[in-house]
Design an enzyme around this catalytic site. Structure first.
Site, mmCIF file in Angstrom:
data_model
loop_
_atom_site.group_PDB
_atom_site.id
_atom_site.type_symbol
_atom_site.label_atom_id
_atom_site.label_comp_id
_atom_site.label_asym_id
_atom_site.label_seq_id
_atom_site.Cartn_x
_atom_site.Cartn_y
_atom_site.Cartn_z
ATOM 1 N N CYS A 2 0.821 -1.218 0.000
ATOM 2 C CA CYS A 2 0.000 0.000 0.000
ATOM 3 C C CYS A 2 0.848 1.258 0.000
ATOM 4 O O CYS A 2 1.944 1.276 0.540
ATOM 5 C CB CYS A 2 -0.832 0.077 1.265
ATOM 6 S SG CYS A 2 -2.032 -1.213 1.404
ATOM 7 N N ARG A 27 5.016 -0.414 -6.107
ATOM 8 C CA ARG A 27 4.985 -1.212 -4.880
ATOM 9 C C ARG A 27 3.970 -2.345 -4.975
ATOM 10 O O ARG A 27 3.966 -3.225 -4.130
ATOM 11 C CB ARG A 27 4.630 -0.309 -3.698
ATOM 12 C CG ARG A 27 5.690 0.750 -3.418
ATOM 13 C CD ARG A 27 5.178 1.788 -2.461
ATOM 14 N NE ARG A 27 4.964 1.255 -1.138
ATOM 15 C CZ ARG A 27 5.792 1.416 -0.113
ATOM 16 N NH1 ARG A 27 6.892 2.084 -0.286
ATOM 17 N NH2 ARG A 27 5.513 0.923 1.064
ATOM 18 N N TRP A 75 -3.067 -2.688 -1.270
ATOM 19 C CA TRP A 75 -2.721 -4.082 -1.531
ATOM 20 C C TRP A 75 -3.437 -4.856 -0.434
ATOM 21 O O TRP A 75 -3.063 -4.809 0.742
ATOM 22 C CB TRP A 75 -1.206 -4.273 -1.462
ATOM 23 C CG TRP A 75 -0.743 -5.647 -1.851
ATOM 24 C CD1 TRP A 75 -0.534 -6.112 -3.117
ATOM 25 C CD2 TRP A 75 -0.422 -6.724 -0.966
ATOM 26 N NE1 TRP A 75 -0.113 -7.422 -3.072
ATOM 27 C CE2 TRP A 75 -0.031 -7.825 -1.777
ATOM 28 C CE3 TRP A 75 -0.425 -6.883 0.412
ATOM 29 C CZ2 TRP A 75 0.348 -9.048 -1.245
ATOM 30 C CZ3 TRP A 75 -0.048 -8.113 0.940
ATOM 31 C CH2 TRP A 75 0.335 -9.176 0.118
ATOM 32 N N ASN A 99 -1.908 2.138 5.897
ATOM 33 C CA ASN A 99 -1.039 1.032 5.485
ATOM 34 C C ASN A 99 -0.775 0.186 6.704
ATOM 35 O O ASN A 99 -0.490 0.734 7.780
ATOM 36 C CB ASN A 99 0.328 1.546 4.998
ATOM 37 C CG ASN A 99 0.256 2.218 3.668
ATOM 38 O OD1 ASN A 99 -0.795 2.257 3.038
ATOM 39 N ND2 ASN A 99 1.384 2.771 3.239
ATOM 40 N N GLY A 100 -0.831 -1.128 6.570
ATOM 41 C CA GLY A 100 -0.522 -2.010 7.695
ATOM 42 C C GLY A 100 -1.694 -2.904 8.025
ATOM 43 O O GLY A 100 -2.619 -3.074 7.238
ATOM 44 N N GLU A 493 17.453 -18.751 -6.185
ATOM 45 C CA GLU A 493 17.067 -17.413 -6.646
ATOM 46 C C GLU A 493 16.596 -17.458 -8.104
ATOM 47 O O GLU A 493 15.635 -16.779 -8.475
ATOM 48 C CB GLU A 493 18.259 -16.454 -6.462
ATOM 49 C CG GLU A 493 18.107 -15.062 -7.049
ATOM 50 C CD GLU A 493 16.954 -14.241 -6.475
ATOM 51 O OE1 GLU A 493 16.298 -14.686 -5.521
ATOM 52 O OE2 GLU A 493 16.702 -13.141 -7.004
ATOM 53 N N LYS A 497 12.942 -16.204 -9.268
ATOM 54 C CA LYS A 497 12.722 -15.180 -10.307
ATOM 55 C C LYS A 497 11.740 -15.706 -11.347
ATOM 56 O O LYS A 497 10.825 -15.006 -11.753
ATOM 57 C CB LYS A 497 14.029 -14.809 -11.016
ATOM 58 C CG LYS A 497 14.994 -13.917 -10.280
ATOM 59 C CD LYS A 497 14.565 -12.495 -10.099
ATOM 60 C CE LYS A 497 13.788 -12.281 -8.858
ATOM 61 N NZ LYS A 497 14.414 -12.031 -7.624
ATOM 62 N N GLU A 500 8.146 -16.037 -9.892
ATOM 63 C CA GLU A 500 7.550 -14.730 -9.573
ATOM 64 C C GLU A 500 6.966 -14.037 -10.800
ATOM 65 O O GLU A 500 5.876 -13.478 -10.736
ATOM 66 C CB GLU A 500 8.627 -13.776 -9.026
ATOM 67 C CG GLU A 500 8.903 -13.877 -7.564
ATOM 68 C CD GLU A 500 9.979 -12.881 -7.140
ATOM 69 O OE1 GLU A 500 9.764 -12.185 -6.146
ATOM 70 O OE2 GLU A 500 11.059 -12.805 -7.786
ATOM 71 N N HIS A 516 17.485 -37.921 -4.425
ATOM 72 C CA HIS A 516 16.696 -38.123 -3.201
ATOM 73 C C HIS A 516 15.252 -37.671 -3.390
ATOM 74 O O HIS A 516 14.537 -37.476 -2.409
ATOM 75 C CB HIS A 516 17.345 -37.388 -2.025
ATOM 76 C CG HIS A 516 18.712 -37.908 -1.702
ATOM 77 N ND1 HIS A 516 18.920 -39.077 -1.013
ATOM 78 C CD2 HIS A 516 19.937 -37.444 -2.037
ATOM 79 C CE1 HIS A 516 20.221 -39.302 -0.916
ATOM 80 N NE2 HIS A 516 20.861 -38.316 -1.533
ATOM 81 N N LYS A 615 5.930 -4.890 -3.784
ATOM 82 C CA LYS A 615 7.289 -4.484 -3.420
ATOM 83 C C LYS A 615 7.253 -4.020 -1.973
ATOM 84 O O LYS A 615 6.219 -3.583 -1.493
ATOM 85 C CB LYS A 615 7.695 -3.322 -4.338
ATOM 86 C CG LYS A 615 9.166 -2.975 -4.321
ATOM 87 C CD LYS A 615 9.956 -3.917 -5.168
ATOM 88 C CE LYS A 615 11.452 -3.635 -5.132
ATOM 89 N NZ LYS A 615 12.203 -4.810 -5.585
#
Ligand code: HGA
Length: 620
Positions: A2, A27, A75, A99-100, A493, A497, A500, A516, A615
């Site tokens: 947010c 964001r 968000w 926000n929060g 990573e 990527k 995402e 395994h 973000k």
């Protein structure tokens, strides 16, 4: 996540509020809204699901303007992304953006409903709007106050006493058209002191178009903004004066320029980001541990172990550093996911250096993990962040600011490689202070660091071949990434990527684990990507590749020169220009970023704002 923007002054600030929301789009969000007091003093609210451009169109259609206003990109955490859940939330003549997360919102909602307040959203935020209204009227007595609050500033100071959780708030009220009130606990919020008015935002980038003079609010702060000045009180209600800082953020740093996506721009900015991050070692003949803070040498000499706390991509940077720190500095190093560490019973070791890593320095779980570590008696704390004014940087004794510049793409790229550079400097500094770094080794590593931006440029030049490969990935449902040693976190990573931004299910595995379990998945439909540096584990890795090949799996090998891995049926090889020793993960990850980017392009996904992600993860 947010975003908040607020303004008060003499001009029409609607265009500023909308432009501020545009700046915060990176964001990640699902809806947007704003409220202003118009020329007649009436509260006008407009909200829209989807993009800020949709909100902009509605504002234009309604012809709304006002010299005091608040705006928000949401968000969703509580309640689906929908217009009725978008902020601002209103109650009576007041409006709130938040926000929060208000953790005790259910109890508050029940209490307020019992007083007759009617809710029109599913959010936790709406409780704040009604709570403020209750504080300003006769209902204040039912909340335990002697009478109604005399003004909005007092009402906010009273209301926050009821809130558990994290918040950045901006509030305005029809009856007090000459002020905006803001408050902060846990979520970032700053004030902008301008010539034409005063401003508030959750991110400095939304304010630089009007001012560079900023005040970063502390947790517990409540501020009243008027066109002519600002007043601040701390958690105890004491008037406080906070330092005014001059933001160095450049306005065009958040512009796309000639690039198609921010992620692409940020991948290609890596040589520059690394150069800037490593600037302080530029001409220096010896490494100065003081780059981590004045107390660094003293603390580094005391520590017996390292504990790294982080989330997501930053945690993979930490995992690479674990290999470095144990191998070069000879110190035991543990890496833990912040959201796990903060809630488990761990055994504190006060001689451990606690390192927190976060691009934004506001990542809620990492920040909470840091506070948890401190509460457990850890006194040696170090932050590695990309935002100098962030909460994390302010909460640690030592700090290293990566100089990657603003990262807009949700999928982290340049911040990650800058973190790796910082962590390598940390490794060398620890080794040096602990007497485990010979002069010769120090100079060799410093030379390699200085050459790193050029080495990254050489990897970026491989883009055409990676682009060709990407065509073959777009139709796949799954992908497996393999690596060994300090390239195992790079496999993780690379997989992160790809998932995402292309939504292809991808897993990273240490190559030795193949037999395994994951080998059962291998067939012609699942590409297997191998990170193959020319290091001591190469022969082991080649054996793992054979295991895949023998079962009809298609291999895509990112191999350094000299590895002897040859192109053949089912084995595709991309040759990285040089083997870069301990710093090789920095080069290999750049190639994997390009792969993810191009696969996402072929798939046509929203590269910079992948679905469901945001973000700066400032909520838990
Ligand atoms: N809890 C609020 C705000 C969410 C938020 O801050 N996201 O980053 C809501 O769900 O509307």
């Amino acid at each position: 996540m947010c975003g908040i923007v607020g303004a008060i002054g003499a001009n029409d600030f609607t265009p500023f509020l909308l432009a501020g929301l545009k700046t915060l789009e990176y964001r990640g969000y699902d809806s947007a809204g704003l409220a202003v007091l118009d020329a007649s003093g009436a509260l006008c609210r407009v909200r829209a699901k989807g993009r800020v451009s949709e909100l902009q169109a509605r504002v234009a259609q309604l012809g709304i303007s006002g010299a005091v206003g608040i705006a928000h990109t949401r968000w969703a955490t509580h309640g689906i992304p929908a217009e009725h859940n978008a902020h601002p939330h209103v109650s009576g003549g007041l409006a709130v953006v938040h926000n929060g997360i208000i953790e005790n919102y259910e109890a508050l909602r029940g209490q307020l409903q019992a007083l007759g307040y009617v809710f029109s959203s599913d959010t936790d935020t709406e409780t704040i709007a009604h709570l403020l209204r209750a504080c300003l009227c006769e209902d204040a007595t039912a909340l335990g106050f002697a009478g109604p609050a005399p003004d909005l500033f007092t009402a906010v100071r009273r209301a926050v006493l009821f809130l558990q959780g994290a918040y950045a708030l901006a509030v305005m009220r029809e009856e007090e058209p000459d002020c905006l009130v803001v408050a902060r606990e846990g979520s970032p919020l700053m004030l902008g002191l301008g010539e034409r008015g005063h401003f508030a935002a959750s991110d400095a980038s939304a304010l630089v178009s009007v001012t560079r003079r900023m005040i970063y609010l502390e947790n517990g702060d409540v501020a009243r903004l008027r066109g002519t000045g600002v007043e601040l009180v701390d958690r105890q209600g004491q008037a406080v004066v906070r330092e005014v800082v001059q933001s160095t953020l450049s306005a065009d740093a958040v512009e796309l320029g000639d690039y198609r996506h921010f992620m692409q721009k940020e991948i290609f900015e890596q040589p520059q980001a690394l150069g800037n991050t490593l600037e302080m070692i530029g001409g220096a003949a010896r490494l100065q541990p003081g780059i981590f803070g004045v107390e660094a040498s003293e603390i580094f000499a005391q520590v017996e172990a390292v504990l790294i706390l982080a989330c997501g991509t930053s945690s993979y940077a930490g995992q690479v550093a674990r290999y470095w720190i144990e191998a070069v500095a000879g110190l035991p190093c543990t890496v833990e996911i912040a959201s796990e560490y903060r809630y488990r019973h761990s055994v504190p070791n006060p001689q451990q250096l606690v390192v927190v890593i976060s691009q934004s320095g506001e990542t809620a779980d990492t920040l909470a993990a840091l506070h948890h570590a401190k509460a457990q008696g850890h006194a040696y704390t170090l932050s590695i962040c990309n935002v100098p004014e962030s909460a994390m940087v302010r909460a640690t004794r030592l700090r290293f600011i990566t100089r990657a510049g603003p990262e807009i793409g949700v999928a982290s790229t340049k911040a990650f490689t800058a973190q790796l550079a910082a962590l390598f400097l940390l490794t060398l500094s620890l080794a040096k202070v602990q007497g485990r770094l010979s002069l010769e080794t120090e100079q060799t590593f410093l030379a390699e660091l200085r050459h790193l931006p050029v080495a990254v440029e050489n990897v970026l030049a491989l883009e055409p071949q990676i682009k060709r490969w990407s065509q073959r990935f777009a139709s796949k449902q799954h992908a497996l990434f393999l690596g060994r040693g300090h390239h195992y976190p790079i496999a993780l990573e690379g997989a992160l990527k790809l998932k995402e931004i292309s939504y292809i299910h991808a897993e990273g595995y240490p190559a030795g684990e193949l037999k395994h379990g994951p080998l059962a998945l291998v067939d012609a439909q699942m590409p297997v990507i191998v990170v193959a540096p020319n290091d001591a584990l190469l022969d082991k890795l080649k054996a793992n590749m054979q295991e895949v090949h023998a079962r009809g799996g298609e291999l895509y090998v990112f191999a350094d020169g000299g590895t002897g891995v040859v192109q053949s049926d089912g084995v595709n090889v991309l040759r990285l220009p040089e083997h870069y020793g301990l710093l090789s993960p920095v080069l290999h990850v750049v190639a994997l970023q390009l792969l993810a980017y191009h696969v996402a392009l072929v798939k046509g996904t929203d590269v910079d704002k992948p679905r469901n992600l945001a973000k700066s993860v400032t909520v838990e």
